[in-house]
Design a protein around this motif. Structure first.
Motif, PDB file in Angstrom:
ATOM      1  N   UNK A  50      33.490  32.404  40.502  1.00 14.28           N
ATOM      2  CA  UNK A  50      34.283  32.142  41.706  1.00 14.28           C
ATOM      3  C   UNK A  50      35.053  33.402  42.057  1.00 14.28           C
ATOM      4  N   UNK A  51      34.858  33.895  43.261  1.00 11.00           N
ATOM      5  CA  UNK A  51      35.535  35.120  43.674  1.00 11.00           C
ATOM      6  C   UNK A  51      37.050  34.987  43.603  1.00 11.00           C
ATOM      7  N   UNK A  55      39.600  37.497  41.526  1.00  7.15           N
ATOM      8  CA  UNK A  55      40.684  38.337  42.024  1.00  7.15           C
ATOM      9  C   UNK A  55      42.046  37.793  41.623  1.00  7.15           C
ATOM     10  N   UNK A  56      42.168  36.493  41.358  1.00  3.12           N
ATOM     11  CA  UNK A  56      43.423  35.959  40.817  1.00  3.12           C
ATOM     12  C   UNK A  56      43.669  36.538  39.424  1.00  3.12           C
ATOM     13  N   UNK A  57      42.597  36.704  38.643  1.00  5.88           N
ATOM     14  CA  UNK A  57      42.696  37.335  37.327  1.00  5.88           C
ATOM     15  C   UNK A  57      43.150  38.786  37.458  1.00  5.88           C
ATOM     16  N   UNK A  58      42.494  39.527  38.341  1.00  7.94           N
ATOM     17  CA  UNK A  58      42.851  40.939  38.549  1.00  7.94           C
ATOM     18  C   UNK A  58      44.325  41.057  38.961  1.00  7.94           C
ATOM     19  N   UNK A  59      44.726  40.264  39.932  1.00  8.16           N
ATOM     20  CA  UNK A  59      46.117  40.308  40.404  1.00  8.16           C
ATOM     21  C   UNK A  59      47.078  39.895  39.292  1.00  8.16           C
ATOM     22  N   UNK A  65      51.030  38.115  42.545  1.00  9.90           N
ATOM     23  CA  UNK A  65      50.514  36.801  42.945  1.00  9.90           C
ATOM     24  C   UNK A  65      49.089  36.928  43.481  1.00  9.90           C
ATOM     25  N   UNK A  66      48.301  35.875  43.288  1.00  8.41           N
ATOM     26  CA  UNK A  66      46.889  35.923  43.683  1.00  8.41           C
ATOM     27  C   UNK A  66      46.722  36.197  45.173  1.00  8.41           C
ATOM     28  N   UNK A  67      47.626  35.683  45.999  1.00  6.23           N
ATOM     29  CA  UNK A  67      47.465  35.840  47.446  1.00  6.23           C
ATOM     30  C   UNK A  67      47.977  37.186  47.960  1.00  6.23           C
ATOM     31  N   UNK A  68      48.342  38.077  47.045  1.00  9.24           N
ATOM     32  CA  UNK A  68      48.749  39.436  47.397  1.00  9.24           C
ATOM     33  C   UNK A  68      47.526  40.316  47.669  1.00  9.24           C
ATOM     34  N   UNK A  69      46.361  39.830  47.295  1.00 11.06           N
ATOM     35  CA  UNK A  69      45.121  40.588  47.445  1.00 11.06           C
ATOM     36  C   UNK A  69      44.602  40.408  48.873  1.00 11.06           C
ATOM     37  N   UNK A  70      44.573  41.515  49.622  1.00 10.25           N
ATOM     38  CA  UNK A  70      44.152  41.440  51.017  1.00 10.25           C
ATOM     39  C   UNK A  70      43.478  42.740  51.445  1.00 10.25           C
ATOM     40  N   UNK A  71      42.863  42.696  52.596  1.00 12.26           N
ATOM     41  CA  UNK A  71      42.322  43.901  53.229  1.00 12.26           C
ATOM     42  C   UNK A  71      41.316  44.657  52.390  1.00 12.26           C
ATOM     43  N   UNK A  72      41.482  45.990  52.368  1.00 14.38           N
ATOM     44  CA  UNK A  72      40.552  46.866  51.657  1.00 14.38           C
ATOM     45  C   UNK A  72      40.513  46.558  50.162  1.00 14.38           C
ATOM     46  N   UNK A  76      37.149  45.669  48.098  1.00 15.54           N
ATOM     47  CA  UNK A  76      36.748  46.416  46.905  1.00 15.54           C
ATOM     48  C   UNK A  76      36.513  45.469  45.734  1.00 15.54           C
ATOM     49  N   UNK A  77      37.421  44.510  45.558  1.00 19.34           N
ATOM     50  CA  UNK A  77      37.249  43.542  44.481  1.00 19.34           C
ATOM     51  C   UNK A  77      36.032  42.657  44.708  1.00 19.34           C
ATOM     52  N   UNK A  78      35.723  42.358  45.959  1.00 15.78           N
ATOM     53  CA  UNK A  78      34.534  41.555  46.254  1.00 15.78           C
ATOM     54  C   UNK A  78      33.283  42.287  45.797  1.00 15.78           C
ATOM     55  N   UNK A  79      33.230  43.606  46.013  1.00 19.90           N
ATOM     56  CA  UNK A  79      32.074  44.393  45.580  1.00 19.90           C
ATOM     57  C   UNK A  79      31.961  44.386  44.055  1.00 19.90           C
ATOM     58  N   UNK A  80      33.090  44.522  43.369  1.00 24.03           N
ATOM     59  CA  UNK A  80      33.071  44.481  41.907  1.00 24.03           C
ATOM     60  C   UNK A  80      32.610  43.111  41.412  1.00 24.03           C
TER      61      UNK A  80
END
Length: 106
Positions: A50-51, A55-59, A65-72, A76-80
């Motif tokens: 689950x994407x 990214x919640x793990x990365x954040x 917070x998980x919802x701090x992940x935005x934009x570029x 980038x995380x989606x590609x990883x």
């Protein structure tokens, strides 16, 4: 500081249980592995990809917070994530994986 995986921001008991099934049982171990290796092990253990979980793990490992992940950053995380998921889908499974584990290549 607690060694419970659920002590990491964004991660709860369900995620901790999934990591335990992947052989990752503590927050310190998770931090030392890093997000990508931990998620690779998550997938190898048969846990669902689950994407948002990735990214919640990365954040969380950054203390954000998980919802701090935005934009570029999110792109980038989606590609990883896609790379990790694709590598897992190509990994040998079943008998072939067992033979690879003991050093016998088919």
């Amino acid at each position: 500081m607690s060694d419970d995986i659920a002590s990491i921001p964004n991660l709860g008991p369900t995620t901790a249980a999934g990591f335990a099934r992947a052989g990752i049982t503590g927050a310190g171990q998770l931090r030392s592995l890093g997000a990508d290796e931990a998620y690779r092990r998550w997938l190898a253990a048969g846990e669902p990809a689950h994407f948002i979980g990735y990214y919640a793990l990365v954040m969380g490992l950054m203390g954000r917070p998980w919802n701090d992940c935005q934009g570029d950053e999110k792109m980038t995380l989606r590609k990883k994530f896609d790379t990790l998921k694709a590598a897992h889908s190509k990994a040998p499974k079943g008998f072939e994986a067992e033979m690879n584990e003991i050093g016998i290549r088919l």
